[in-house]
Scaffold this active site. Sequence first.
Site, PDB file in Angstrom:
ATOM      1  N   HIS A 277      -7.653  -5.468   0.217  1.00  0.00           N
ATOM      2  CA  HIS A 277      -6.486  -4.590   0.178  1.00  0.00           C
ATOM      3  C   HIS A 277      -5.287  -5.145   0.937  1.00  0.00           C
ATOM      4  O   HIS A 277      -4.183  -4.645   0.801  1.00  0.00           O
ATOM      5  CB  HIS A 277      -6.874  -3.215   0.747  1.00  0.00           C
ATOM      6  CG  HIS A 277      -5.830  -2.158   0.553  1.00  0.00           C
ATOM      7  ND1 HIS A 277      -5.410  -1.749  -0.699  1.00  0.00           N
ATOM      8  CD2 HIS A 277      -5.111  -1.432   1.453  1.00  0.00           C
ATOM      9  CE1 HIS A 277      -4.470  -0.819  -0.569  1.00  0.00           C
ATOM     10  NE2 HIS A 277      -4.276  -0.610   0.719  1.00  0.00           N
TER      11      HIS A 277
ATOM     12  N   SER B 149       0.824  -1.201   0.000  1.00  0.00           N
ATOM     13  CA  SER B 149       0.000   0.000   0.000  1.00  0.00           C
ATOM     14  C   SER B 149       0.865   1.261   0.000  1.00  0.00           C
ATOM     15  O   SER B 149       1.713   1.420  -0.875  1.00  0.00           O
ATOM     16  CB  SER B 149      -0.960  -0.050   1.205  1.00  0.00           C
ATOM     17  OG  SER B 149      -1.967   0.917   1.086  1.00  0.00           O
TER      18      SER B 149
ATOM     19  N   ASP C 118     -10.304  -4.858  -4.889  1.00  0.00           N
ATOM     20  CA  ASP C 118      -9.686  -4.104  -3.792  1.00  0.00           C
ATOM     21  C   ASP C 118     -10.468  -2.804  -3.625  1.00  0.00           C
ATOM     22  O   ASP C 118     -10.518  -1.973  -4.531  1.00  0.00           O
ATOM     23  CB  ASP C 118      -8.218  -3.820  -4.137  1.00  0.00           C
ATOM     24  CG  ASP C 118      -7.463  -3.065  -3.034  1.00  0.00           C
ATOM     25  OD1 ASP C 118      -8.109  -2.453  -2.169  1.00  0.00           O
ATOM     26  OD2 ASP C 118      -6.224  -3.087  -3.060  1.00  0.00           O
TER      27      ASP C 118
END
Length: 270
Positions: A246, A95, A217
Amino acid sequence: MGIVEEAHNVRVLGSGEQVIVLAHGFGTDQSVWKHLVPHLLGSYRVVLYDNMGAGTTNPDYFDFQRYATLEGYAYDLLAILEELQIQSCIFVGHSVSAVIGSIASISRPDLFSKLIMISASPRYLNDVDYYGGFEQEDLDQLFEAMQGNYKAWCCGFAPMAVGGDMDSVAVQEFSRTLFNMRPDIALSVAQTIFQSDVRHILCHVTVPCHIIQSMKDLAVPVVVAEYLHQNLGGDSIVEVMSSDGHLPQLSSPDIVAPVILRHIRRDIAV
């Protein structure tokens, strides 16, 4: 142990010539890699650390001004590598940490042999000719909910982000690490991440990038992975996995671990 190592709870595990650095995303800490680490210890030297602001770090060390931009985190990463005297690593960033690694690699490409980017996004907000997945109104509501009742927000956000029901182990784990963050720090970090836009720097990232993405996601649409692929300055490759959510390394380790290992071991064929 140096000051930087101690502040970021740095751990160095395993043995091997090649160094792998694992960096977590928002709302988690280094424990998010627990399913992957055992696969690496026999062959690699593995470096784990916590981003400042994670619930496992000392909140007194969180400088709101420093961490108002992602560059503050990139400086931390470079400081960790320097303190550990690491001259080259494979950087696996989840991320926001994928973007943090990208920023760090622009100033010190020599330190990164490749970047493995999991669930990464250069911008979360939609724009003209760009789909990030969120409108400003969505983000304003998210920030408002965090301010209103942080615990309730965590309970609602965790299953949406992970992509599972509230009873799943992965959702419970993400809820735990989210709730460990001090609410005002969590809000500040979320605002910095969700309002960030690093599209303009992608062309300066010349280190090979392996972009790994879940098929579904909530935070990062699949088209974003393709956008990264088209706009990064060096060689890149995209792999979309059959995972959902995610945090696939936490929720679908059986799918994700082999994929990450393959990208660690194999370079991009040019």
